[in-house]
Motif scaffolding. Structure first.
Motif, PDB file in Angstrom:
ATOM      1  N   GLY A 131     -70.179  17.629  77.172  1.00  0.00           N
ATOM      2  CA  GLY A 131     -71.392  17.518  76.369  1.00  0.00           C
ATOM      3  C   GLY A 131     -71.222  16.783  75.058  1.00  0.00           C
ATOM      4  N   VAL A 132     -70.275  15.879  74.989  1.00  0.00           N
ATOM      5  CA  VAL A 132     -69.997  15.124  73.751  1.00  0.00           C
ATOM      6  C   VAL A 132     -70.865  13.870  73.700  1.00  0.00           C
ATOM      7  CG1 VAL A 132     -68.221  13.830  72.488  1.00  0.00           C
ATOM      8  CG2 VAL A 132     -67.652  16.014  73.589  1.00  0.00           C
ATOM      9  N   THR A 133     -71.285  13.497  72.502  1.00  0.00           N
ATOM     10  CA  THR A 133     -72.056  12.269  72.284  1.00  0.00           C
ATOM     11  C   THR A 133     -71.294  11.350  71.341  1.00  0.00           C
ATOM     12  OG1 THR A 133     -74.155  13.453  72.553  1.00  0.00           O
ATOM     13  CG2 THR A 133     -74.239  11.304  71.478  1.00  0.00           C
ATOM     14  N   ILE A 134     -71.121  10.091  71.751  1.00  0.00           N
ATOM     15  CA  ILE A 134     -70.398   9.107  70.943  1.00  0.00           C
ATOM     16  C   ILE A 134     -71.265   7.863  70.782  1.00  0.00           C
ATOM     17  CG2 ILE A 134     -68.334   7.667  70.782  1.00  0.00           C
ATOM     18  CD1 ILE A 134     -66.865   9.659  72.486  1.00  0.00           C
ATOM     19  N   TYR A 135     -71.420   7.411  69.540  1.00  0.00           N
ATOM     20  CA  TYR A 135     -72.209   6.215  69.258  1.00  0.00           C
ATOM     21  C   TYR A 135     -71.303   5.001  69.082  1.00  0.00           C
ATOM     22  CZ  TYR A 135     -76.198   9.292  68.797  1.00  0.00           C
ATOM     23  OH  TYR A 135     -77.197  10.213  69.067  1.00  0.00           O
ATOM     24  N   GLN A 136     -71.906   3.838  68.916  1.00  0.00           N
ATOM     25  CA  GLN A 136     -71.159   2.580  68.926  1.00  0.00           C
ATOM     26  C   GLN A 136     -70.151   2.487  67.787  1.00  0.00           C
ATOM     27  OE1 GLN A 136     -74.405   2.858  68.335  1.00  0.00           O
ATOM     28  NE2 GLN A 136     -74.960   1.709  66.501  1.00  0.00           N
ATOM     29  N   GLY A 137     -69.077   1.741  68.051  1.00  0.00           N
ATOM     30  CA  GLY A 137     -68.092   1.455  67.017  1.00  0.00           C
ATOM     31  C   GLY A 137     -67.114   2.571  66.706  1.00  0.00           C
ATOM     32  N   VAL A 138     -67.101   3.623  67.479  1.00  0.00           N
ATOM     33  CA  VAL A 138     -66.210   4.758  67.216  1.00  0.00           C
ATOM     34  C   VAL A 138     -64.794   4.437  67.688  1.00  0.00           C
ATOM     35  CG1 VAL A 138     -65.672   7.137  67.922  1.00  0.00           C
ATOM     36  CG2 VAL A 138     -68.003   6.518  67.241  1.00  0.00           C
ATOM     37  N   THR A 139     -63.800   4.878  66.904  1.00  0.00           N
ATOM     38  CA  THR A 139     -62.395   4.735  67.292  1.00  0.00           C
ATOM     39  C   THR A 139     -61.752   6.114  67.333  1.00  0.00           C
ATOM     40  OG1 THR A 139     -62.184   2.533  66.302  1.00  0.00           O
ATOM     41  CG2 THR A 139     -60.161   3.763  66.668  1.00  0.00           C
ATOM     42  N   LEU A 140     -61.179   6.448  68.475  1.00  0.00           N
ATOM     43  CA  LEU A 140     -60.368   7.656  68.615  1.00  0.00           C
ATOM     44  C   LEU A 140     -58.935   7.167  68.778  1.00  0.00           C
ATOM     45  CD1 LEU A 140     -62.644   9.701  71.055  1.00  0.00           C
ATOM     46  CD2 LEU A 140     -62.683   9.639  68.557  1.00  0.00           C
ATOM     47  N   GLY A 141     -58.247   7.010  67.657  1.00  0.00           N
ATOM     48  CA  GLY A 141     -56.980   6.295  67.648  1.00  0.00           C
ATOM     49  C   GLY A 141     -55.781   7.164  67.356  1.00  0.00           C
ATOM     50  N   ILE A 163     -70.926  -0.419  72.266  1.00  0.00           N
ATOM     51  CA  ILE A 163     -70.124  -1.604  71.976  1.00  0.00           C
ATOM     52  C   ILE A 163     -69.098  -1.304  70.886  1.00  0.00           C
ATOM     53  CG2 ILE A 163     -71.675  -2.542  70.208  1.00  0.00           C
ATOM     54  CD1 ILE A 163     -70.021  -4.586  72.996  1.00  0.00           C
ATOM     55  N   GLY A 164     -67.858  -1.721  71.116  1.00  0.00           N
ATOM     56  CA  GLY A 164     -66.814  -1.550  70.118  1.00  0.00           C
ATOM     57  C   GLY A 164     -66.108  -0.215  70.124  1.00  0.00           C
ATOM     58  N   ILE A 165     -66.423   0.671  71.049  1.00  0.00           N
ATOM     59  CA  ILE A 165     -65.749   1.964  71.113  1.00  0.00           C
ATOM     60  C   ILE A 165     -64.330   1.790  71.660  1.00  0.00           C
ATOM     61  CG2 ILE A 165     -65.690   4.148  72.405  1.00  0.00           C
ATOM     62  CD1 ILE A 165     -68.672   4.359  72.043  1.00  0.00           C
ATOM     63  N   VAL A 166     -63.368   2.489  71.038  1.00  0.00           N
ATOM     64  CA  VAL A 166     -61.980   2.485  71.503  1.00  0.00           C
ATOM     65  C   VAL A 166     -61.518   3.932  71.635  1.00  0.00           C
ATOM     66  CG1 VAL A 166     -59.605   1.806  71.008  1.00  0.00           C
ATOM     67  CG2 VAL A 166     -61.487   0.267  70.394  1.00  0.00           C
ATOM     68  N   ILE A 167     -61.042   4.291  72.817  1.00  0.00           N
ATOM     69  CA  ILE A 167     -60.563   5.642  73.093  1.00  0.00           C
ATOM     70  C   ILE A 167     -59.134   5.540  73.600  1.00  0.00           C
ATOM     71  CG2 ILE A 167     -60.903   7.738  74.454  1.00  0.00           C
ATOM     72  CD1 ILE A 167     -63.878   7.095  74.546  1.00  0.00           C
ATOM     73  N   GLY A 193     -63.698  18.646  70.849  1.00  0.00           N
ATOM     74  CA  GLY A 193     -64.222  19.850  71.480  1.00  0.00           C
ATOM     75  C   GLY A 193     -65.560  19.617  72.167  1.00  0.00           C
ATOM     76  N   ASN A 194     -66.091  20.668  72.767  1.00  0.00           N
ATOM     77  CA  ASN A 194     -67.366  20.595  73.476  1.00  0.00           C
ATOM     78  C   ASN A 194     -68.535  20.424  72.506  1.00  0.00           C
ATOM     79  OD1 ASN A 194     -65.990  21.129  75.923  1.00  0.00           O
ATOM     80  ND2 ASN A 194     -66.172  23.338  75.603  1.00  0.00           N
ATOM     81  N   GLY A 195     -69.513  19.632  72.910  1.00  0.00           N
ATOM     82  CA  GLY A 195     -70.745  19.508  72.137  1.00  0.00           C
ATOM     83  C   GLY A 195     -70.624  18.746  70.832  1.00  0.00           C
ATOM     84  N   VAL A 196     -69.553  18.004  70.643  1.00  0.00           N
ATOM     85  CA  VAL A 196     -69.353  17.261  69.394  1.00  0.00           C
ATOM     86  C   VAL A 196     -70.199  15.982  69.409  1.00  0.00           C
ATOM     87  CG1 VAL A 196     -67.657  15.981  68.024  1.00  0.00           C
ATOM     88  CG2 VAL A 196     -67.039  18.179  69.048  1.00  0.00           C
ATOM     89  N   VAL A 197     -70.726  15.603  68.236  1.00  0.00           N
ATOM     90  CA  VAL A 197     -71.456  14.348  68.062  1.00  0.00           C
ATOM     91  C   VAL A 197     -70.689  13.492  67.058  1.00  0.00           C
ATOM     92  CG1 VAL A 197     -73.601  13.251  67.332  1.00  0.00           C
ATOM     93  CG2 VAL A 197     -73.674  15.445  68.541  1.00  0.00           C
ATOM     94  N   ILE A 198     -70.344  12.263  67.467  1.00  0.00           N
ATOM     95  CA  ILE A 198     -69.571  11.359  66.603  1.00  0.00           C
ATOM     96  C   ILE A 198     -70.452  10.153  66.269  1.00  0.00           C
ATOM     97  CG2 ILE A 198     -67.440  10.060  66.347  1.00  0.00           C
ATOM     98  CD1 ILE A 198     -66.213  11.788  68.515  1.00  0.00           C
ATOM     99  N   GLY A 199     -70.779   9.978  64.994  1.00  0.00           N
ATOM    100  CA  GLY A 199     -71.693   8.939  64.557  1.00  0.00           C
ATOM    101  C   GLY A 199     -71.106   7.543  64.627  1.00  0.00           C
ATOM    102  N   ALA A 200     -71.976   6.552  64.539  1.00  0.00           N
ATOM    103  CA  ALA A 200     -71.584   5.150  64.668  1.00  0.00           C
ATOM    104  C   ALA A 200     -70.540   4.761  63.625  1.00  0.00           C
ATOM    105  CB  ALA A 200     -72.813   4.255  64.528  1.00  0.00           C
ATOM    106  N   GLY A 201     -69.499   4.051  64.088  1.00  0.00           N
ATOM    107  CA  GLY A 201     -68.478   3.535  63.187  1.00  0.00           C
ATOM    108  C   GLY A 201     -67.470   4.544  62.697  1.00  0.00           C
ATOM    109  N   ALA A 202     -67.536   5.771  63.161  1.00  0.00           N
ATOM    110  CA  ALA A 202     -66.583   6.788  62.713  1.00  0.00           C
ATOM    111  C   ALA A 202     -65.204   6.529  63.313  1.00  0.00           C
ATOM    112  CB  ALA A 202     -67.071   8.180  63.090  1.00  0.00           C
ATOM    113  N   THR A 203     -64.175   6.955  62.594  1.00  0.00           N
ATOM    114  CA  THR A 203     -62.793   6.808  63.049  1.00  0.00           C
ATOM    115  C   THR A 203     -62.105   8.166  62.957  1.00  0.00           C
ATOM    116  OG1 THR A 203     -62.679   4.518  62.278  1.00  0.00           O
ATOM    117  CG2 THR A 203     -60.596   5.654  62.649  1.00  0.00           C
ATOM    118  N   ILE A 204     -61.507   8.589  64.059  1.00  0.00           N
ATOM    119  CA  ILE A 204     -60.765   9.849  64.097  1.00  0.00           C
ATOM    120  C   ILE A 204     -59.342   9.510  64.526  1.00  0.00           C
ATOM    121  CG2 ILE A 204     -60.647  12.181  65.045  1.00  0.00           C
ATOM    122  CD1 ILE A 204     -63.622  11.999  65.643  1.00  0.00           C
ATOM    123  N   LEU A 205     -58.366   9.820  63.670  1.00  0.00           N
ATOM    124  CA  LEU A 205     -56.993   9.367  63.888  1.00  0.00           C
ATOM    125  C   LEU A 205     -56.018  10.524  64.011  1.00  0.00           C
ATOM    126  CD1 LEU A 205     -56.869   6.473  61.246  1.00  0.00           C
ATOM    127  CD2 LEU A 205     -57.252   6.256  63.701  1.00  0.00           C
TER     128      LEU A 205
END
Length: 234
Positions: A97-107, A84-88, A121-133
């Motif tokens: 093989g990437v894992t993304i948790y709730q609230g992540v923004t790839l903006g 819930i709340g993910i924006v890509i 990249g491959n195999g990346v884990v992005i924790g809840a609420g993280a923002t990558i801009l």
């Protein structure tokens, strides 16, 4: 298509301890449903039926609470947990093989029609609420801590936490400039700024107090006459 769907299902079964069966994943996982909608929307988008692609993506957003632009490129084996709340964004590229948790923004950070979203990249884990801009690269097998804000390139095999994000581990070793930085003890920039203001205010109060004492004890201290004082009364 079927190979991709199998990889997506297997990713949920492998990375979510709560997943008990393939049927449960198929009917109860909104992250998987969002991927279904996206892969169909992406096919239409690449086939120059962009409005139809956007509409399918919009329906998927309405039903799952996960917003994925049909122009984004998602690799196989992507696992969206809760979601819930993910924006890509449109020009996002996500490896396998990437894992993304709730609230992540790839903006994005630009209004120009160019590459403006992250490459994961491959195999990346992005924790809840993280923002990558921005059009930055997050290297393979890196981990982005919950609530982090990443605006710079991340090398492979790194652990990033904080606001702004800092690499504290790389290839399993602590980074020298972050030797004393623990994931649970990240500094709060707002709290640090407030503390600096309060310390400076205390210093100014002491200086003002010292100046008042000097003026009071000085024989040359001049007290202005009262507005009611009149020379005629003397």
């Amino acid at each position: 298509m079927f190979t991709t769907l199998k990889r997506d299902i297997r990713a949920a079964l492998d990375r979510d301890p709560a997943a008990r069966s393939t049927l449960e994943v198929l009917v109860c996982y909104p992250g998987l449903h969002a991927l279904y909608f996206h892969r169909v929307a992406h096919w239409f988008w690449n086939g120059n039926l962009k409005t139809l692609g956007r509409f399918i993506a919009h329906v998927g957003r309405f039903l799952t609470g996960i917003e994925i632009h049909p122009g984004a490129s998602l690799g196989m084996g992507l696992f969206i947990d809760h979601g819930i709340g993910i924006v890509i964004g449109e020009t996002t590229e996500i490896g396998e093989g990437v894992t993304i948790y709730q609230g992540v923004t790839l903006g994005g950070t630009s209004l120009e029609k160019k590459k403006r979203h992250p490459t994961i990249g491959n195999g990346v884990v992005i924790g809840a609420g993280a923002t990558i801009l921005g059009p930055i690269k997050v290297g393979d097998n890196s981990r982005i801590g919950s609530g982090s804000v990443v605006v710079k390139e991340v090398p492979p095999n790194s652990l990033v936490v904080g606001v702004p994000g800092q690499v504290i581990y790389r290839d399993g070793k602590r980074v020298s400039q972050a030797v004393d930085l623990e994931m649970a003890d990240m500094p709060d920039p707002a709290q640090k700024a407030i503390r600096c203001v309060l310390e400076r205010l205390t210093e100014l109060e002491k200086e003002v107090g010292t100046l008042k004492k000097e003026l009071t004890s000085s024989p040359a201290h001049y007290a202005p006459p009262s507005k009611y004082h009149s020379p005629r009364n003397e």
